[in-house]
Design a protein around this motif. Structure first.
Motif, short mmCIF file in Angstrom:
data_model
loop_
_atom_site.label_atom_id
_atom_site.label_comp_id
_atom_site.label_asym_id
_atom_site.label_seq_id
_atom_site.Cartn_x
_atom_site.Cartn_y
_atom_site.Cartn_z
N GLU A 104 0.83 -1.20 0.00
CA GLU A 104 0.00 0.00 0.00
C GLU A 104 0.86 1.25 0.00
N ARG A 142 1.11 4.27 -2.91
CA ARG A 142 0.92 5.68 -2.55
C ARG A 142 2.16 6.51 -2.88
N ASP A 177 -4.20 -6.12 -5.32
CA ASP A 177 -4.52 -4.84 -5.96
C ASP A 177 -3.41 -4.35 -6.87
#
Length: 273
Positions: free
Chosen positions: A232, A236, A252
């Motif tokens: 994650e 980002r 993802d």
């Protein structure tokens, strides 16, 4: 807009061509580029004809005045553009960007003077400014760098046991790179120069030692220390988004959630990489 690319235009007096380039860049980029101008030997005022012809195309030099080069600005901007061959700008230690020279059109060599000359100069600079805007717009993704300790190999499959975290990180990194992210990793064992030439990284290593690695920076700012960034965090940091629904069982990032099997173990006859 702190992540905007930045440009410093330079000529000798900072009254004509560099002011024109700056005004045109501000107008054409519409706030997407941080713009500055300066002179190697600044004059007393902005050239009136230069101001007139840029106003004809909607740009403005209002409130501008000739100024010298600020060394701190020179050090931090992404691009230094020197207009003409009379001015010279030497690189300074720790410069973030690069220096290029624009040998602009000089209509006076063809007998063209006055406002017509200045319009031709303006049009030449406009074309160059547009090309630079296009170039800078392609290089505005966050710059992510991961500084690793000395590793036998950085895949996570070098030895009898898999390093699950390193396997995951390597796969995530490769996937994000395939999507255009500006991600690089530097291994202390085979790329020590990357550590010594970056002041912030060298200082970190001096204080924390190699035990403090991995170190992750984003646009030169320390983001994570002592571990690899999570999936994650990488997404980002890299500024990558996805609007595509992924099939069941895929993460993802489009990667399978299970770790690969095998490795370069002694039993496989490959040993350490």
């Amino acid at each position: 807009m702190a992540d905007r690319p930045s440009v410093l235009f330079v000529c000798v007096k900072n009254g004509g061509k560099s002011q024109m380039a700056a005004a045109l860049m501000r107008h054409r980029a519409d706030g997407s580029v941080e713009v500055h101008s300066a002179g190697t030997r600044p004059g007393d005022a902005v050239n009136g004809l230069s101001a007139q012809v840029v106003e004809e195309v909607g740009a403005s030099m209002a409130g501008e005045h000739p100024k010298p080069i600020d060394e701190n600005l020179l050090r931090r901007v992404d691009r230094v553009v020197v207009l003409g061959t009379e001015a010279a700008v030497d690189p300074v230690e720790g410069m973030a960007g690069s220096i290029e020279v624009w040998t602009t059109d000089e209509p006076s060599t063809r007998g063209i003077e006055g406002v017509e000359r200045m319009r031709l100069v303006r049009d030449d600079i406009t074309d160059r400014v547009d090309a630079l805007i296009d170039e800078l717009s392609r290089h505005t993704a966050p710059v992510v760098r991961v500084y690793e300790p000395a590793l036998c190999c950085n895949t996570g499959v070098c030895g009898p046991d898999l390093d699950d975290e390193l396997v995951r990180f390597t796969a995530d990194l490769d996937h994000l790179r395939s999507r255009g992210a500006d991600l690089q990793r530097h291994n202390l064992a085979n790329d020590p120069t990357a550590f010594t030439t970056n002041t912030a990284v060298a200082d970190f290593l001096r204080i924390a030692g190699s035990a403090g690695l991995p170190l992750t920076t984003v646009d030169g700012v320390t983001a994570v220390t002592g571990r690899y960034p999570s999936r994650e965090e990488l997404v980002r940091f890299a500024g990558v988004t996805s609007s595509t629904a992924l099939p069941t069982g895929v993460t993802d990032l489009g990667l399978t959630s299970s770790a690969p099997t095998g490795g370069c173990s002694p039993d496989a006859g490959t040993g350490c990489c």
